[in-house]
Design an enzyme around this catalytic site. Structure first.
Site, short mmCIF file in Angstrom:
data_model
loop_
_atom_site.label_atom_id
_atom_site.label_comp_id
_atom_site.label_asym_id
_atom_site.label_seq_id
_atom_site.Cartn_x
_atom_site.Cartn_y
_atom_site.Cartn_z
N ASP A 1 -38.25 -12.42 17.06
CA ASP A 1 -37.54 -12.17 18.31
C ASP A 1 -36.43 -13.20 18.52
O ASP A 1 -35.31 -12.85 18.91
CB ASP A 1 -38.54 -12.21 19.47
CG ASP A 1 -37.86 -12.14 20.81
OD1 ASP A 1 -37.37 -11.06 21.17
OD2 ASP A 1 -37.79 -13.17 21.52
N GLU B 1 -60.39 -9.06 4.26
CA GLU B 1 -61.47 -10.04 4.43
C GLU B 1 -61.98 -10.08 5.87
O GLU B 1 -62.30 -11.13 6.41
CB GLU B 1 -61.04 -11.42 3.93
CG GLU B 1 -60.80 -11.39 2.41
CD GLU B 1 -60.57 -12.75 1.78
OE1 GLU B 1 -60.47 -13.74 2.52
OE2 GLU B 1 -60.48 -12.79 0.56
N GLY B 2 -62.05 -8.90 6.45
CA GLY B 2 -62.59 -8.76 7.81
C GLY B 2 -61.47 -8.57 8.82
O GLY B 2 -60.70 -9.50 9.08
N PHE C 1 -72.51 -3.40 16.53
CA PHE C 1 -72.31 -2.45 15.44
C PHE C 1 -73.64 -2.33 14.71
O PHE C 1 -74.66 -2.78 15.21
CB PHE C 1 -71.16 -2.88 14.53
CG PHE C 1 -71.31 -4.26 13.91
CD1 PHE C 1 -71.33 -5.40 14.69
CD2 PHE C 1 -71.45 -4.40 12.54
CE1 PHE C 1 -71.47 -6.65 14.12
CE2 PHE C 1 -71.58 -5.65 11.96
CZ PHE C 1 -71.60 -6.78 12.76
N GLY D 1 -31.18 -9.85 16.12
CA GLY D 1 -30.97 -8.83 15.09
C GLY D 1 -31.13 -9.41 13.69
O GLY D 1 -31.60 -8.72 12.77
#
Ligand SMILES: Cc1cc2nc3c(=O)[nH]c(=O)nc-3n(C[C@H](O)[C@H](O)[C@H](O)COP(=O)(O)OP(=O)(O)OC[C@H]3O[C@@H](n4cnc5c(N)ncnc54)[C@H](O)[C@@H]3O)c2cc1C
Length: 129
Positions: free
Chosen positions: A81, A108-109, A128, A85
């Protein structure tokens, strides 16, 4: 590298009669990037210390991975940012790091799966399987 590129660019790019680095909002962005960068370095230093003593727990590694990858993404985005440009041009390097960090965010996660591992450790409840 993104922080250094942004800092250098902000010192060189002149808009509204002065370098970008002379604007308060730009200094705040640079400050945030440096703060985040130092946080990441301290995380890595801490887990390296724990690992060298054989005391690193998997969830501590998850917390470091979760924090450092999401923070590196933020730094790379802010740097892109700040380069305006020019930030999307490969020759200015930032966009390459921004895209590279996207891969690290996932392999890796993923960020979400790291969060699930940390969440299970701190609550004692697996969200989970
Ligand atoms: C550059 C690169 C290199 C890689 N190298 C290797 C390698 O060397 N060896 C290897 O084995 N693999 C490698 N991978 C694969 C990588 O480990 C997987 O991409 C990663 O584990 C995510 O699995 P997935 O792509 O199947 O996404 P998915 O598991 O389908 O996940 C997709 C999205 O759903 C989210 N999600 C999944 N489950 C849950 C849930 N329960 N709750 C909330 N959100 C959830 C994820 O966080 C993610 O945002 C690599 C990937 C990349 C991008």
């Amino acid at each position: 590298a993104c922080y250094e590129a942004a800092l250098q660019y902000a010192g060189e790019r002149v808009q509204f009669g002065k370098p970008l680095a002379g604007f308060q909002l730009v200094q705040e962005k640079l400050t945030r990037m440096l703060s985040q960068l130092t946080t990441m370095q301290l995380y890595c230093r801490r887990i390296a210390d724990l690992e060298s003593r054989g005391a690193l727990r998997p969830t501590q590694a998850s917390l470091a991975k979760y924090t450092c990858t999401r923070t590196a993404r933020d730094i790379a985005r802010d740097a892109r940012d700040l380069l305006g440009g020019n930030g999307i041009l490969l020759e200015n390097r930032v966009i390459q790091h921004l895209v590279d960090i996207e891969a690290i965010h996932t392999y890796e996660g993923t960020e979400s799966v790291q969060a699930l591992l940390i969440g299970r450790d701190i609550t004692g409840i697996g969200a989970f399987v």
